[in-house]
Motif scaffolding. Structure first.
Motif, PDB file in Angstrom:
ATOM      1  N   GLY A  65       0.809  -1.205   0.000  1.00 39.20           N
ATOM      2  CA  GLY A  65       0.000   0.000   0.000  1.00 39.20           C
ATOM      3  C   GLY A  65       0.844   1.256   0.000  1.00 39.20           C
ATOM      4  O   GLY A  65       2.080   1.207   0.069  1.00 39.20           O
ATOM      5  N   ARG A  66       0.183   2.390  -0.074  1.00 40.13           N
ATOM      6  CA  ARG A  66       0.908   3.679  -0.048  1.00 40.13           C
ATOM      7  C   ARG A  66       1.693   3.836   1.246  1.00 40.13           C
ATOM      8  O   ARG A  66       2.760   4.441   1.279  1.00 40.13           O
ATOM      9  CB  ARG A  66      -0.090   4.830  -0.181  1.00 40.13           C
ATOM     10  CG  ARG A  66      -0.779   4.940  -1.522  1.00 40.13           C
ATOM     11  CD  ARG A  66      -1.713   6.148  -1.511  1.00 40.13           C
ATOM     12  NE  ARG A  66      -2.561   6.174  -2.698  1.00 40.13           N
ATOM     13  CZ  ARG A  66      -3.565   7.008  -2.868  1.00 40.13           C
ATOM     14  NH1 ARG A  66      -3.857   7.889  -1.900  1.00 40.13           N
ATOM     15  NH2 ARG A  66      -4.294   6.983  -3.974  1.00 40.13           N
ATOM     16  N   THR A  67       1.128   3.292   2.308  1.00 39.42           N
ATOM     17  CA  THR A  67       1.781   3.363   3.616  1.00 39.42           C
ATOM     18  C   THR A  67       1.738   1.989   4.269  1.00 39.42           C
ATOM     19  O   THR A  67       1.012   1.090   3.835  1.00 39.42           O
ATOM     20  CB  THR A  67       1.079   4.384   4.531  1.00 39.42           C
ATOM     21  OG1 THR A  67      -0.319   4.036   4.632  1.00 39.42           O
ATOM     22  CG2 THR A  67       1.206   5.798   3.978  1.00 39.42           C
ATOM     23  N   ASP A  68       2.527   1.839   5.319  1.00 40.02           N
ATOM     24  CA  ASP A  68       2.526   0.590   6.078  1.00 40.02           C
ATOM     25  C   ASP A  68       2.849   0.917   7.530  1.00 40.02           C
ATOM     26  O   ASP A  68       3.904   0.585   8.060  1.00 40.02           O
ATOM     27  CB  ASP A  68       3.557  -0.385   5.496  1.00 40.02           C
ATOM     28  CG  ASP A  68       3.498  -1.750   6.162  1.00 40.02           C
ATOM     29  OD1 ASP A  68       2.478  -2.034   6.830  1.00 40.02           O
ATOM     30  OD2 ASP A  68       4.460  -2.515   6.022  1.00 40.02           O
ATOM     31  N   THR A  69       1.897   1.576   8.177  1.00 44.27           N
ATOM     32  CA  THR A  69       2.133   2.067   9.529  1.00 44.27           C
ATOM     33  C   THR A  69       1.865   1.026  10.608  1.00 44.27           C
ATOM     34  O   THR A  69       2.326   1.166  11.737  1.00 44.27           O
ATOM     35  CB  THR A  69       1.255   3.305   9.812  1.00 44.27           C
ATOM     36  OG1 THR A  69      -0.129   2.917   9.772  1.00 44.27           O
ATOM     37  CG2 THR A  69       1.514   4.392   8.782  1.00 44.27           C
ATOM     38  N   LYS A  70       1.106  -0.021  10.269  1.00 40.53           N
ATOM     39  CA  LYS A  70       0.708  -1.006  11.282  1.00 40.53           C
ATOM     40  C   LYS A  70       1.156  -2.424  10.937  1.00 40.53           C
ATOM     41  O   LYS A  70       0.794  -3.361  11.647  1.00 40.53           O
ATOM     42  CB  LYS A  70      -0.815  -0.970  11.459  1.00 40.53           C
ATOM     43  CG  LYS A  70      -1.338   0.390  11.921  1.00 40.53           C
ATOM     44  CD  LYS A  70      -2.849   0.400  12.018  1.00 40.53           C
ATOM     45  CE  LYS A  70      -3.362   1.773  12.441  1.00 40.53           C
ATOM     46  NZ  LYS A  70      -4.845   1.831  12.476  1.00 40.53           N
ATOM     47  N   ASN A 125      -4.468   2.233  -2.428  1.00 40.85           N
ATOM     48  CA  ASN A 125      -5.203   3.044  -1.476  1.00 40.85           C
ATOM     49  C   ASN A 125      -5.466   2.253  -0.188  1.00 40.85           C
ATOM     50  O   ASN A 125      -6.598   2.078   0.247  1.00 40.85           O
ATOM     51  CB  ASN A 125      -6.524   3.513  -2.104  1.00 40.85           C
ATOM     52  CG  ASN A 125      -7.241   4.529  -1.240  1.00 40.85           C
ATOM     53  OD1 ASN A 125      -6.602   5.359  -0.586  1.00 40.85           O
ATOM     54  ND2 ASN A 125      -8.558   4.463  -1.230  1.00 40.85           N
ATOM     55  N   ASP A 127      -3.274   0.816   3.715  1.00 40.50           N
ATOM     56  CA  ASP A 127      -2.131   0.919   4.620  1.00 40.50           C
ATOM     57  C   ASP A 127      -1.729  -0.493   5.054  1.00 40.50           C
ATOM     58  O   ASP A 127      -2.292  -1.050   5.990  1.00 40.50           O
ATOM     59  CB  ASP A 127      -2.508   1.761   5.842  1.00 40.50           C
ATOM     60  CG  ASP A 127      -1.366   1.878   6.839  1.00 40.50           C
ATOM     61  OD1 ASP A 127      -0.265   2.264   6.425  1.00 40.50           O
ATOM     62  OD2 ASP A 127      -1.586   1.556   8.023  1.00 40.50           O
ATOM     63  N   GLU A 382      -9.443  -2.431   1.419  1.00 46.47           N
ATOM     64  CA  GLU A 382      -9.496  -1.016   1.811  1.00 46.47           C
ATOM     65  C   GLU A 382     -10.198  -0.823   3.156  1.00 46.47           C
ATOM     66  O   GLU A 382      -9.889   0.119   3.891  1.00 46.47           O
ATOM     67  CB  GLU A 382     -10.192  -0.210   0.719  1.00 46.47           C
ATOM     68  CG  GLU A 382      -9.362  -0.146  -0.566  1.00 46.47           C
ATOM     69  CD  GLU A 382      -9.993   0.672  -1.675  1.00 46.47           C
ATOM     70  OE1 GLU A 382      -9.301   0.971  -2.657  1.00 46.47           O
ATOM     71  OE2 GLU A 382     -11.204   1.006  -1.546  1.00 46.47           O
ATOM     72  N   MET A 385      -7.593  -2.420   5.842  1.00 47.80           N
ATOM     73  CA  MET A 385      -6.357  -1.670   5.980  1.00 47.80           C
ATOM     74  C   MET A 385      -6.565  -0.263   5.408  1.00 47.80           C
ATOM     75  O   MET A 385      -6.008   0.100   4.362  1.00 47.80           O
ATOM     76  CB  MET A 385      -5.204  -2.384   5.247  1.00 47.80           C
ATOM     77  CG  MET A 385      -4.909  -3.778   5.755  1.00 47.80           C
ATOM     78  SD  MET A 385      -3.458  -4.555   4.978  1.00 47.80           S
ATOM     79  CE  MET A 385      -4.041  -4.792   3.286  1.00 47.80           C
ATOM     80  N   ALA A 387      -6.458   3.489   4.274  1.00 45.68           N
ATOM     81  CA  ALA A 387      -5.316   4.357   3.963  1.00 45.68           C
ATOM     82  C   ALA A 387      -5.123   5.399   5.052  1.00 45.68           C
ATOM     83  O   ALA A 387      -6.088   5.952   5.607  1.00 45.68           O
ATOM     84  CB  ALA A 387      -5.521   5.021   2.609  1.00 45.68           C
ATOM     85  N   GLN A 388      -3.870   5.691   5.349  1.00 49.13           N
ATOM     86  CA  GLN A 388      -3.530   6.699   6.365  1.00 49.13           C
ATOM     87  C   GLN A 388      -3.402   8.079   5.721  1.00 49.13           C
ATOM     88  O   GLN A 388      -2.974   8.191   4.585  1.00 49.13           O
ATOM     89  CB  GLN A 388      -2.216   6.296   7.043  1.00 49.13           C
ATOM     90  CG  GLN A 388      -2.321   4.989   7.794  1.00 49.13           C
ATOM     91  CD  GLN A 388      -3.319   5.025   8.924  1.00 49.13           C
ATOM     92  OE1 GLN A 388      -3.227   5.913   9.789  1.00 49.13           O
ATOM     93  NE2 GLN A 388      -4.261   4.114   8.934  1.00 49.13           N
TER      94      GLN A 388
END
Length: 388
Positions: A65-70, A125, A127, A382, A385, A387-388
């Motif tokens: 994904g665009r981010t991977d904060t978790k 879209n 995380d 989506e 997870m 998106a952040q």
């Protein structure tokens, strides 16, 4: 239905993939051309990683994904293999391989997941990470088990896993699911009854294994009706009976029968296995024969995890509105069960409209179900997870 706009735009393209796969069916683990087709599409989409040969001929792809904060990882699965059936649809894209047919819609499942992969690789879209599993040998070969044993869940760190199957009889593009046991276990048995062959005009000089086999069959039918709780479910079916003689005036020496056992509960499954052996052995002895039971434990019960059933239903509701959440259990089996035993998740049924049931030579996958199926996979990612 609120289908993802991009998936509505790519519907014709995905349909083209599906019809190509339909025309070129492959069986069991021998899905090399299908897997190569999948890999080529995935490379075109620009996914982050592709690994082949998982579970012998399976394909695993990764989309970040665009981010991977978790550090979330969601797995999505589709099956690729066909059935040994001669197609009788008359379609202009019918099977080009005699005796092989996509009579269960796995071509549709593969194409739906490819469509979702294309969308997810374009938009990203979400995380976290999506892991796509394209599986061989669902039709009896246990490809799901082989992929799990080859590290599908552990190697890619999948935390929850989801799959779908088309279902004739449900309106096209609709969804149905239930928590708990959705699909049955599937075991197989082969019984060999040995007597004493001889002339059919002098049966008293022989020991007829056919008579013993006939009573064994009747006895096996008492398991579901007289031994299993009426509120539970079990199926014992003898599906083939043959001897070593094919003539009208000889009593055979040996008779064999094969069949299947289905259950929705592991305790019932174990009980039926034991009861099959007891009935076969005792009945054969009563008719002066010997009997051997070869019992093969196959696919386990497909059990949807409660929490993840709710996630799957929520995604389906976003795509199709109302969702059936209490569909009755189905006595067919699925080796997605091995994945659900290894990882929490859920399996959902996708409506395929009216028409012949799966495993029929005139079965047809409804391409109009593609946008709904692909949108469900995307919506699930989506939602799980965001998106952040």
């Amino acid at each position: 239905m609120p289908i993802k706009n991009r998936l509505a735009e790519t519907h014709a393209e995905i349909t083209g993939w599906r019809r190509h796969l339909h025309a070129h069916p492959e069986l069991d683990f021998d899905v090399h051309e299908t897997a190569a087709f999948v890999v080529e599409r995935l490379r075109d989409f620009g996914v982050d990683d592709i690994t082949t040969g998982i579970g012998k001929t399976g394909v695993v792809a990764v989309i970040k994904g665009r981010t991977d904060t978790k550090s979330r990882v969601v797995g999505l699965r589709a099956d690729m293999d066909a059935l040994p059936i001669e197609e009788a649809t008359g379609l202009d894209y019918a099977s080009k391989h005699p005796g092989k047919m996509h009579a269960c819609g796995h071509d549709g499942h593969t194409s739906i997941l490819l469509g979702a992969a294309q969308y997810l690789a374009e938009t990203r879209n979400f995380d976290g990470t999506v892991v796509l599993a394209f599986q061989p040998a669902e039709e009896g070969g246990g490809g799901g088990r082989e992929m799990v044993n080859d590290g599908l869940i552990d190697r890619w760190g999948i935390q929850e896993v989801y799959g779908l199957h088309n279902m004739p009889g449900l309106p096209t593009g609709s969804f149905a699911i239930r928590p708990g046991a959705l699909l049955a276990s599937a075991d197989e048995f082969e019984v060999t009854v040995t007597g004493k062959g001889g002339h059919a005009a002098a049966p008293h000089q022989s020991i007829d294994p056919n008579v013993a086999a006939a009573h064994i069959i009747l006895g096996l039918q008492s398991i579901a009706s007289r031994n299993v709780d009426p509120l539970a479910s079990a199926v014992v079916s003898v599906c083939a009976l043959h001897s070593d003689i094919d003539t009208h005036n000889i009593i055979p020496q040996v008779t064999r029968m094969t069949g299947t056992v289905r259950a929705l509960d592991s305790d019932v499954r174990d009980f039926v296995e034991a009861r099959v052996t007891e009935i076969v052995t005792a009945t054969a002895q009563a008719y002066q024969c010997e009997a051997k039971v070869d019992y093969t434990v196959g696919y386990p019960v497909t059990i949807n995890h409660d929490e993840h059933t709710e996630y799957a239903a929520a995604a389906a509701r976003a795509v199709a509105g109302d969702v059936i959440t209490d569909i009755p259990p189905i006595m067919a089996a699925e080796d997605f069960s091995f994945m659900l035993n290894a990882c929490p998740g859920a399996y959902i049924m996708l409506g395929n409209g009216d028409g012949p049931m799966v495993h029929h030579p005139e079965y047809q996958f409804d391409d109009e179900a593609i946008p709904a199926g692909a949108s469900w996979f995307v919506e699930l990612v989506e939602q799980r997870m965001p998106a952040q």
